[in-house]
Design a protein around this motif. Structure first.
Motif, short mmCIF file in Angstrom:
data_model
loop_
_atom_site.label_atom_id
_atom_site.label_comp_id
_atom_site.label_asym_id
_atom_site.label_seq_id
_atom_site.Cartn_x
_atom_site.Cartn_y
_atom_site.Cartn_z
N ARG A 45 46.55 87.27 39.26
CA ARG A 45 46.03 86.16 38.46
C ARG A 45 46.97 85.90 37.29
NH1 ARG A 45 40.47 88.62 38.90
NH2 ARG A 45 40.57 89.16 36.69
N PRO A 46 47.11 84.65 36.89
CA PRO A 46 47.90 84.37 35.68
C PRO A 46 47.16 84.88 34.45
CG PRO A 46 46.84 82.37 36.46
CD PRO A 46 46.57 83.42 37.50
N ARG A 47 47.88 85.03 33.36
CA ARG A 47 47.25 85.45 32.12
C ARG A 47 46.24 84.39 31.68
NH1 ARG A 47 51.78 86.27 27.82
NH2 ARG A 47 52.12 84.10 28.50
N PRO A 48 45.11 84.79 31.12
CA PRO A 48 44.11 83.81 30.68
C PRO A 48 44.70 82.78 29.73
CG PRO A 48 43.14 85.99 30.69
CD PRO A 48 44.60 86.17 30.97
N GLU A 49 45.61 83.22 28.85
CA GLU A 49 46.18 82.25 27.91
C GLU A 49 47.02 81.20 28.62
OE1 GLU A 49 48.42 86.25 27.13
OE2 GLU A 49 46.41 85.58 27.78
N ASP A 50 47.63 81.57 29.76
CA ASP A 50 48.40 80.60 30.52
C ASP A 50 47.47 79.60 31.22
OD1 ASP A 50 50.76 81.81 29.74
OD2 ASP A 50 50.87 83.08 31.54
N VAL A 51 46.34 80.09 31.71
CA VAL A 51 45.36 79.20 32.33
C VAL A 51 44.84 78.19 31.30
CG1 VAL A 51 43.05 79.09 33.34
CG2 VAL A 51 44.65 80.87 34.08
N LEU A 52 44.52 78.68 30.11
CA LEU A 52 43.98 77.79 29.08
C LEU A 52 45.04 76.80 28.60
CD1 LEU A 52 41.88 80.37 27.04
CD2 LEU A 52 41.07 78.66 28.69
N ALA A 53 46.29 77.23 28.54
CA ALA A 53 47.36 76.31 28.15
C ALA A 53 47.51 75.20 29.18
CB ALA A 53 48.67 77.07 28.00
#
Length: 592
Positions: A45-53
């Motif tokens: 999974r991508p990092r949560p901060e990357d998903v939110l970005a």
């Protein structure tokens, strides 16, 4: 967790009712919560901060006036499909690589506003229909985790079935985009070969592979299809769209197999649900046409018993030759046989397939759509681990021929067994019938309420058995304590199918009846009570049943079957026929 809707999320984000970032945060929270249940649904999974970005970037695009048909919709990608910057493993760590480019279909979905939440588990190299052939943990059916999720697109089906994402990409060579849909109560669209690009897909059988989608409804699958479909000049197997089949009208011809060609492998619930699906589609205007599916079943044998297994070998030839131990042993046992396929066998297989294709083409002159069970039954994970080859093959009985014969298909839910696992049916059409099948699947869903999905299995579901009793074990009768002492729970007071006779056996203490199956001509419906016991309780109860009584399978008046009391022929020696009284209670009352 409730399931997520592609159409509803996109509409809300496009209208400003919620932001893409809010949707992404909700999906991340769902994923984190379900990690306590089935973290093995995911490989990366991508990092949560990357998903939110990525979600915030979509909100900016929407604010600038862009029209994004999948705005903010969270989705997952099977880990044999490339996403730039994330490893692609195909569930084989030794094979893993990090691609520089994203697969064409994934890029199109992201461009349309969808948010990629992670990459999902699978049967290694997409070789399997069970989900158990992976080193990353075995995904299980979301409604009963003792049972397989289906494969090879196991993690993708779990991610949608558990409500973590609104849709997920799978792949399908032999049924991998359809079997998991059936077991987890989902829609699984398997497009015509070449309708969706396979650029960026690790091949299983490159000439047959399709990227697919799992959704909660046919309308959601149709929305994803409008974005994902399209010719890709970079994909040698992509095809310019052929003439689209028109939507089926108020009256259409639906093919069903001859009765002798339907095999549910002893699963009575599957048979009942298939019959109910036929009735549901008849209500949409279908005229039933009985067809011979023998050519389709014969074509299916070519996939693993013919030369196409060598195409799987070609896909991972270097790994098989240099590091064979890195391949899952079950997958290796299958794929390495391709080294022995000769050119002679290949051409013989091609000739045989052409004959079957001609027969299949003739089929479409007599019907507009073919309805089949998606899978004949389902198995426990422990069962497929014990017998990994034969049981897996059983699940592909009605799916393996579809890509070989260039057909389109959509799997839809059709019911849930007592153990919670799903059963599905598949609507099959010729190539380029995709939109017509999607429309028919929508009509199938809307003609009457769909079966309600069970609760997710988050704590482990105890295995139980339903048992019908007909005499001394009824409530208030002398042996009822043998049920209550095992914490048996009353499920129903009902009657058998009208195919039984009831006898009062001679010289038994306490008095006991014998239930005998005699068929519809001579039988009647007999009153019974149905109880639910855990496996241990059922086993100990059965061990105490004295001859000439036994525990067998009893058919009820609603068409379902349960375990129940039956009797050996010797039980009738000196017995009295009391069938006309309708049940044991009436007989006991008559003695007073």
């Amino acid at each position: 967790m409730d399931r997520l809707s592609v159409a509803a999320i996109a509409a809300e984000v496009r209208s400003g009712a919620q932001t893409a970032e809010q949707v992404a945060r909700d999906s991340l929270a769902r994923i984190a919560a379900y990690d306590a249940v089935q973290p093995q649904a995911w490989i990366e999974r991508p990092r949560p901060e990357d998903v939110l970005a990525a979600a915030r970037a979509l909100d900016t695009r929407l604010a600038a006036g862009e029209d994004l048909p999948l705005a903010g919709v969270p989705f997952a990608v099977k880990d044999n499909i490339d996403v730039a910057g994330l490893p692609t493993t195909a569930a084989c760590p030794a094979y893993a690589y990090v691609p520089d480019e994203t697969a064409t279909v994934v890029a199109q979905l992201q461009s349309a506003g969808a948010v990629m939440m992670g990459k999902t588990n699978l049967d290694q190299f997409a070789t399997g229909l069970v989900g158990s052939r992976t080193p990353y943990g075995i995904p299980a059916c979301v409604f009963n985790r003792d049972y397989v999720s289906g494969g090879s697109s196991s993690g993708s089906a779990v991610a949608v079935g558990a409500g973590l994402v609104a849709f997920a990409l799978g792949t399908d060579t032999a049924g991998s985009g359809r079997v998991p849909a059936a077991f987890n109560g989902l829609v699984g669209l398997k497009p015509t070969k070449g309708r969706w690009s396979t650029s960026g897909l690790v091949p299983a059988c490159r000439s047959l592979d399709c990227i697919t989608v799992f959704t909660g409804t046919a309308a959601d699958a149709a929305l994803v299809d409008t974005v994902a479909a399209g010719f890709d000049a970079a994909d040698a197997y992509s095809r310019p769209p052929g003439p689209a089949a028109p939507n089926l009208g108020a009256a259409y011809r639906m093919g069903v197999p001859r009765l002798d060609q339907l095999n549910y492998l002893g699963d009575a619930a599957s048979e009942r649900f298939y019959d109910e699906a036929i009735a549901r589609l008849a209500a949409t205007g279908a005229t039933l046409v009985e067809v011979d599916i023998a050519p389709l079943l014969e074509a299916a044998q070519l996939l693993y018993a013919g030369p196409w297994v060598a195409e799987r070998t070609a896909a991972i030839e270097d790994l098989l030759r240099t590091r064979p131990a890195a391949v899952h042993p079950v997958v290796r046992a299958i794929v390495q046989t391709g080294f022995g396929v000769s050119g002679l066998e290949t051409f013989k297989g091609l000739y045989a397939l052409q004959d079957h294709a001609r027969a299949a083409q003739a089929l479409w002159e007599t019907i507009d759509v073919l309805l089949l069970p998606t899978a004949p039954t389902i198995y426990r994970i422990s069962e497929v681990l014990a017998e990994p080859f034969a049981l897996n093959a059983n699940l592909g009985l009605y799916t393996n021929f579809v890509n070989l014969l260039d057909m389109s298909a959509i799997a839809v839910p059709a019911g849930y067994r007592d153990n919670g696992t799903g059963f599905g049916v598949t609507l099959i059409g010729p190539a380029w019938a995709d939109t017509a099948l999607l429309d028919l699947a929508r009509r199938y869903e809307e003609i009457r309420p769909m079966p309600a999905a069970p609760e997710l299995d988050t704590a482990g579901k105890p295995q139980t058995v339903k048992l019908s009793v007909v005499g001394a074990h009824l409530a208030g009768m002398p042996l009822h304590w043998q049920l209550t002492s095992r914490d048996a729970r009353l499920v129903a007071r009902t009657r058998t199918a009208p195919t039984y006779k009831l006898y009062a056996m001679a010289e038994t203490t306490p008095p006991k009846p014998a239930l005998i199956h005699v068929g519809e001509d001579d039988g009647a419906a007999i009153e019974v009570e149905v109880y639910e016991l855990d496996l241990a309780g059922f086993g100990s109860f059965t061990a105490e049943v004295p001859a000439p009584l036994a525990i067998g399978t009893v058919s009820l008046e609603d068409g379902t079957t349960v375990k129940g009391f039956v009797a050996e022929p010797r039980a009738l020696s000196g017995a009295t026929d009391i069938t006309h009284l309708g049940g044991w209670r009436a007989y006991i009352a008559s003695l007073a």
